[in-house]
Scaffold this motif. Structure first.
Motif, PDB file in Angstrom:
ATOM      1  N   GLY A   1       2.152  23.677  -3.755  1.00  0.00           N
ATOM      2  CA  GLY A   1       2.820  23.998  -2.545  1.00  0.00           C
ATOM      3  C   GLY A   1       3.429  22.717  -2.220  1.00  0.00           C
ATOM      4  N   LEU A   2       3.206  21.817  -2.970  1.00  0.00           N
ATOM      5  CA  LEU A   2       3.780  19.988  -2.375  1.00  0.00           C
ATOM      6  C   LEU A   2       4.636  19.991  -3.138  1.00  0.00           C
ATOM      7  CD1 LEU A   2       0.656  17.775  -2.346  1.00  0.00           C
ATOM      8  CD2 LEU A   2       2.446  18.037  -0.300  1.00  0.00           C
ATOM      9  N   ALA A   3       4.712  20.434  -4.949  1.00  0.00           N
ATOM     10  CA  ALA A   3       5.721  20.753  -6.030  1.00  0.00           C
ATOM     11  C   ALA A   3       6.829  21.559  -5.422  1.00  0.00           C
ATOM     12  CB  ALA A   3       4.980  21.471  -6.947  1.00  0.00           C
ATOM     13  N   VAL A   4       6.311  22.676  -4.453  1.00  0.00           N
ATOM     14  CA  VAL A   4       7.792  23.104  -4.298  1.00  0.00           C
ATOM     15  C   VAL A   4       8.648  22.550  -3.533  1.00  0.00           C
ATOM     16  CG1 VAL A   4       9.319  25.190  -2.708  1.00  0.00           C
ATOM     17  CG2 VAL A   4       6.430  25.590  -4.580  1.00  0.00           C
ATOM     18  N   LEU A   5       8.252  21.862  -2.065  1.00  0.00           N
ATOM     19  CA  LEU A   5       8.284  21.388  -1.311  1.00  0.00           C
ATOM     20  C   LEU A   5       9.853  20.074  -1.544  1.00  0.00           C
ATOM     21  CD1 LEU A   5       5.718  20.737   1.840  1.00  0.00           C
ATOM     22  CD2 LEU A   5       7.784  21.882   1.609  1.00  0.00           C
TER      23      LEU A   5
END
Length: 460
Positions: free
Chosen positions: A330-334
């Motif tokens: 999720g952090l990588a997507v952001l």
């Protein structure tokens, strides 16, 4: 034998034997066997490249290297449940909170949009002490039993409408009762919500929540009129808006962002923000694009809603929700959204695609309406301009022909006549040109060679 080496016919035969026919394929008359994908492209077992206009799940692009790397690196170190203290879950919640209004500050992590909406329903009922739900016609909120019950798209083909479910008209200004020529469709549709709520209350029912996709997708890529969701600060006019109707009835507003969140609309990070800066839902649900294909989902709620749930003393635990790997993804997507400026990209490419599709509307009578925002666009195909009869067979024929021309596109809407554009966010200007050029060529060919709906029916 490797899956990509097995002949397509053998894979299809195995699927037909082992997988329920309820689990349907795209293009069932001639399925595509996809073995690889990258960015906005998918590849079949022969190596043919397709432009993907379907997958809003692969939000920042199929197999984005930074997302894949984040999952891989965290998997090598630790993947466990959220009962252990870990940085990833709090870092991720913090990052999400920075994208939302400050009132939405408590987070729950899950695995799917269906789980998120099911939890939102529980939260709403605990907070309000009420049972009933108001939903929009043709809505779809997930495949769990609790959500089938609040999804007219599904329950009308199953057990029908429960007494605790109340359906308001879809705020569709092209096909609905209040159309583009109405002086104030937002007010008119909001008053329909008021009517539905009043009717329920007259029967002694109490409203727990109004569930709405911020932009209804299954309903036909609908763009609600501006102000429909909003609660206007001036009390002299706020009673005209559906948000006020729901809260006055003691309910909460649930914004389902599962199809359209995370910058897809371009102008804003969340589609509910299209309704005005003063509009803040009580609960927001997220899924699909949140994990770029990894099973991640989230519910964001206000403090009062969350505290009421906590007061029950019943723990909420989700085995895989909020795991270190899921939160790393999720952090990588952001990070990718920010680094590659994909929200701005959605605005520019989406506007260009809308312009090209608008030219098709002028050129081809079958194109009745083009609507959308950012990279969420619908093309409404009609048989007749006066009646706006859905061109269902034509739409099916068209997407089949597009597939033959290496463009993957799907249809939706009550009449299955809406072409749905919701590609990965890396979809480019050149992709837009290619797709619309092929669409134009096929429509031109249809006009020259096909004169009736009967002849458009796909042959088995």
């Amino acid at each position: 034998m490797a899956a990509d080496q097995r002949p397509k016919a053998d894979t299809l035969a195995l699927r037909q034997r082992l997988i329920s026919s309820s689990c349907r394929l795209f293009f069932p008359e001639d399925p595509v066997k996809i073995v690889r994908a990258q960015g906005q492209y998918m590849y079949d077992e022969q190596g043919a490249e397709y432009i993907d206009c379907i997958s809003n799940v692969a939000h920042v692009g199929h197999c984005h290297p930074l997302v894949v790397q984040a999952a891989h690196e965290q998997n090598q170190v630790l993947n466990t449940n959220s009962r252990y203290l870990h940085d990833n879950i709090v870092d991720y919640a913090q990052r999400l909170s920075e994208t939302l209004p400050e009132q939405l500050c408590v987070f729950y992590f899950l695995n799917s949009g269906s789980e998120a909406n099911d939890l939102a329903l529980r939260l709403a009922r605990h907070y309000t002490g009420h049972q009933d739900v108001v939903v929009l016609d043709h809505a779809y909120h997930g495949h769990l039993s609790s959500l089938i019950d609040i999804s007219p798209y599904k329950f009308r083909n199953l057990d029908g409408q429960k007494e605790w479910v109340h359906v308001a008209p879809l705020p569709d200004t092209y096909r609905g009762p209040y159309r583009e020529d109405h002086p104030n469709p937002a007010m008119a549709y909001a008053n329909e919500v008021k009517r539905v709520v009043s009717s329920a209350q007259e029967k002694g029912r109490k409203i727990a929540a109004f569930f709405a996709e911020s932009l209804p997708s299954v309903g036909g890529q609908i763009i609600p009129p501006a102000g429909y969701f909003s609660q206007v600060a001036d009390p002299r006019v706020s009673h005209l808006l559906c948000h006020r109707h729901i809260r006055k009835a003691g309910g909460v507003f649930v914004a389902d962002e599962i199809q359209v969140g995370f910058g897809r609309v371009g102008k804003h990070f969340w589609a509910f923000q299209l309704q005005g800066k003063d509009f803040v839902p009580d609960i927001v649900t997220m899924g699909k694009s949140i994990g770029n294909g990894h099973p991640v989902a989230c519910v964001a709620a206000t403090q009062p809603v969350a505290r009421a749930f906590e007061a029950t003393g019943v723990e909420y635990f989700n085995t895989f929700g909020g795991s270190p790997v899921s939160c790393a993804v999720g952090l990588a997507v952001l990070n990718v959204l920010e680094k590659e400026q994909l929200q701005d990209h959605a605005t520019s490419v989406g506007s260009f695609l809308m312009q090209l599709l608008g030219q098709q509307k002028i050129k081809h009578p079958i194109v009745g309406d083009v609507r959308g925002v950012g990279l969420f666009i619908g093309v409404d195909l009609i048989k007749d301009e006066a009646t706006r009869t859905p061109a269902t067979e034509e739409a099916a024929y068209l997407v089949s022909r597009l597939k033959e021309n290496y463009v993957l596109l799907s249809t939706d809407g009550p009449g299955r006549n809406i072409l749905k554009f919701k590609p990965p966010m890396c979809f480019s200007l050149d992709n837009a040109r290619q797709v619309v050029a092929k669409l134009d060529a096929i429509l031109t060919d249809m006009e020259e060679k096909v004169r009736s709906c009967e002849t458009l029916r796909l042959q088995p």
